[in-house]
Each structure stands twice: as C-alpha cells, then as structure tokens.
Design an enzyme around this catalytic site. Structure first.
Site, PDB file in Angstrom:
ATOM      1  CG  ASN A   1     -12.832  39.625   8.750  1.00 42.51           C
ATOM      2  OD1 ASN A   1     -13.311  38.526   9.039  1.00 42.51           O
ATOM      3  ND2 ASN A   1     -12.952  40.672   9.551  1.00 42.51           N
TER       4      ASN A   1
ATOM      5  CG  ASP B   1      -2.470  47.111   9.798  1.00 40.07           C
ATOM      6  OD1 ASP B   1      -3.383  46.682   9.057  1.00 40.07           O
ATOM      7  OD2 ASP B   1      -2.297  48.332  10.007  1.00 40.07           O
ATOM      8  CB  THR B   2       0.283  44.432   5.281  1.00 42.04           C
ATOM      9  OG1 THR B   2       0.615  43.209   5.925  1.00 42.04           O
ATOM     10  CG2 THR B   2       1.200  44.635   4.091  1.00 42.04           C
TER      11      THR B   2
ATOM     12  CG  ASP C   1       0.213  40.812  -4.451  1.00 40.49           C
ATOM     13  OD1 ASP C   1       1.036  41.433  -3.752  1.00 40.49           O
ATOM     14  OD2 ASP C   1      -0.340  39.762  -4.069  1.00 40.49           O
TER      15      ASP C   1
HETATM   16  P1  ITT Z   1      -7.356  42.296   7.787  1.00 41.60           P
HETATM   17  O1  ITT Z   1      -7.253  43.646   8.438  1.00 41.60           O
HETATM   18  O2  ITT Z   1      -8.682  41.645   7.991  1.00 41.60           O
HETATM   19  O3  ITT Z   1      -6.209  41.383   8.107  1.00 41.60           O
HETATM   20  P2  ITT Z   1      -7.048  43.830   5.317  1.00 41.60           P
HETATM   21  O4  ITT Z   1      -7.263  43.434   3.877  1.00 41.60           O
HETATM   22  O5  ITT Z   1      -7.860  44.965   5.858  1.00 41.60           O
HETATM   23  O6  ITT Z   1      -7.246  42.504   6.177  1.00 41.60           O
HETATM   24  P3  ITT Z   1      -4.520  45.232   5.906  1.00 41.60           P
HETATM   25  O7  ITT Z   1      -5.259  46.329   6.557  1.00 41.60           O
HETATM   26  O8  ITT Z   1      -3.347  44.649   6.601  1.00 41.60           O
HETATM   27  O9  ITT Z   1      -5.500  44.034   5.499  1.00 41.60           O
HETATM   28  O10 ITT Z   1      -3.947  45.599   4.471  1.00 41.60           O
HETATM   29  C1  ITT Z   1      -4.065  46.820   3.890  1.00 41.60           C
HETATM   30  C2  ITT Z   1      -4.165  46.664   2.406  1.00 41.60           C
HETATM   31  O11 ITT Z   1      -2.833  46.528   1.911  1.00 41.60           O
HETATM   32  C3  ITT Z   1      -4.913  45.447   1.900  1.00 41.60           C
HETATM   33  O12 ITT Z   1      -6.264  45.672   1.769  1.00 41.60           O
HETATM   34  C4  ITT Z   1      -4.263  45.235   0.550  1.00 41.60           C
HETATM   35  O13 ITT Z   1      -4.868  46.061  -0.407  1.00 41.60           O
HETATM   36  C5  ITT Z   1      -2.831  45.705   0.800  1.00 41.60           C
HETATM   37  N1  ITT Z   1      -1.979  44.565   1.036  1.00 41.60           N
HETATM   38  C6  ITT Z   1      -1.664  43.972   2.221  1.00 41.60           C
HETATM   39  N2  ITT Z   1      -0.831  42.952   2.038  1.00 41.60           N
HETATM   40  C7  ITT Z   1      -0.574  42.895   0.710  1.00 41.60           C
HETATM   41  C8  ITT Z   1       0.192  42.048  -0.115  1.00 41.60           C
HETATM   42  O14 ITT Z   1       0.881  41.026   0.382  1.00 41.60           O
HETATM   43  N3  ITT Z   1       0.189  42.271  -1.427  1.00 41.60           N
HETATM   44  C9  ITT Z   1      -0.514  43.280  -1.962  1.00 41.60           C
HETATM   45  N4  ITT Z   1      -1.274  44.119  -1.266  1.00 41.60           N
HETATM   46  C10 ITT Z   1      -1.317  43.930   0.065  1.00 41.60           C
END
Ligand code: ITT
Length: 195
Positions: free
Chosen positions: A9, A69-70, A152
């Site tokens: 999302n 997931d990041t 970022d």
């Molecule tokens: P989905 O689960 O719907 O994919 P989300 O925004 O909840 O989207 P995540 O749980 O993977 O995504 O990410 C956790 C948080 O980490 C996300 O809300 C961002 O604040 C941060 N994040 C993830 N990728 C990033 C990036 O490339 N650069 C900066 N912050 C990032």
C-alpha cells in the site's frame, strides 16, 4: 508480458520499482487490482512479514505476486528500529515522527552506522521465492532533502555524501536495498521458462 501484483500500500515503493523495471514487467498495484485491505505485518522478521503480504494477496487473487518488508537497522541501537520501522513512533506510521524519534534515540551516540534491509517474497504460481538486498550507510545529524519517503532524509548510503532524499529515483535505486533485492528478482524471473 506476465502480470505481477505488487502487494503493497506504499505508493513510493511502487514508483521506485516501476522506475527500475521500465517496461520489462507489468506491475499491478493493489489499488489497480481493486484490493483495498491493510495487510497485517504481525511477525518479528522481515522474511515472515514479506511472505504474509505476498501470500495474503495470492490467496485472494490467484495471481502471481510479490510483497516486501523493509527495515532500517542501526548499530548503536542494536538493530532498532528494524522490523518495527513503520511504527517506530506509533501506530500512525508517521514518517517525520519516526525519523525524529530515531534522531532523538541516536543523540550523543558516536556510532551512526545503519543498514536498510529489504526482503522480497515472490509467490510465483503458488511457490515462494525469497530475495534480499541491503544498503550500508550512516544516519545524518539532521534531515536533508525532500525526495523519497520514510527515513530517506536521514540516510546517507556508503560512497555518497548525500541522503536518499537528495537523490532522484534512478540514483537511489543504484545504491538501495530495494534496488538490489529487485535486481535479484528480475534476474530470477528472466531465467524462468515462459518469461
Ligand atoms: P507495505 O507494508 O504496504 O509495503 P510499508 O510502508 O508499511 O508498506 P514497510 O513495512 O516495508 O512498508 O516499511 C517500514 C517502514 O520503513 C516504512 O514505513 C518507511 O518508513 C521505512 N522505509 C522502508 N523502505 C524505505 C526506504 O527505501 N527509504 C526510507 N524509508 C524506508
């Protein structure tokens, strides 16, 4: 061209991945697929949460899809915020509040080393394949730049002196955790028969 649903999302992730893939694959967002659900991320590993996202959407649609997931892991905070990155400062998932909390937690710490880590779960015709990418760097003292999203503005990747928020999508993709994980996914898909 096979269709793949991206189980996210987060529109920023979609834009990054589309910039990277160009016209090689047809990526469909949840909104474009008419799916309006908030996929739970209940687990304490990136792998399990990525799997949950992909499998939830595969069960709903029967269409091959991937989720990711990041997490941002900092050395001085023993890996925090990590898998809790989205809700670090609360359930509102507020990017600015999360970033400010991180800066507060790191105040006075000399070690500002950090790493973004992305795990992608691809569910291809019902079978799962995992891909991972990481990006090492440093947390800046103050936010800089207005591009990108999340953390970022405070993340400076190794071999750069600018934050991700000071880079355009193509440049961020060259360094980034997500870019590296996606490269592996693309290589895998291109090697598959029928692709
Ligand atoms: P989905 O689960 O719907 O994919 P989300 O925004 O909840 O989207 P995540 O749980 O993977 O995504 O990410 C956790 C948080 O980490 C996300 O809300 C961002 O604040 C941060 N994040 C993830 N990728 C990033 C990036 O490339 N650069 C900066 N912050 C990032």
């Amino acid at each position: 061209m096979q269709k793949l649903i991206f189980a996210t999302n987060n529109q920023h992730k979609v834009e990054e991945i589309r910039a990277l893939l160009g016209k090689r694959f047809q990526i469909v967002t949840l909104a474009e697929a008419g799916i309006h659900i908030d996929i739970p991320e209940p687990y304490d590993t990136l792998e399990q949460n990525a799997r949950e996202k992909a499998m939830t959407i595969y069960r709903l649609t029967g269409i091959s899809c991937f989720g990711e997931d990041t997490g941002l892991e900092t050395m001085a905070l023993n890996g925090d915020p990590g898998v809790k990155s989205a809700r670090y400062a609360g359930d509102e998932r507020d990017f600015a509040a999360n970033t400010q909390k991180l800066l507060n937690m790191l105040e006075g710490k000399t070690n500002r080393s950090a790493r973004f880590r992305t795990v992608i779960s691809l569910c291809l015709n019902g079978t799962e394949h995992l891909f991972e990418g990481a990006c090492e760097g440093q947390i800046a003292d103050i936010p800089r730049g207005d591009k990108g999203f999340g953390y970022d503005p405070v993340f400076i990747p190794l071999n750069s002196n600018r934050t991700f928020a000071e880079m355009d999508l193509a440049e961020k993709n060259q360094y980034s955790h997500r870019g590296k994980a996606m490269e592996q996914l693309v290589r895998f898909l291109l090697n598959q028969q029928n692709y």
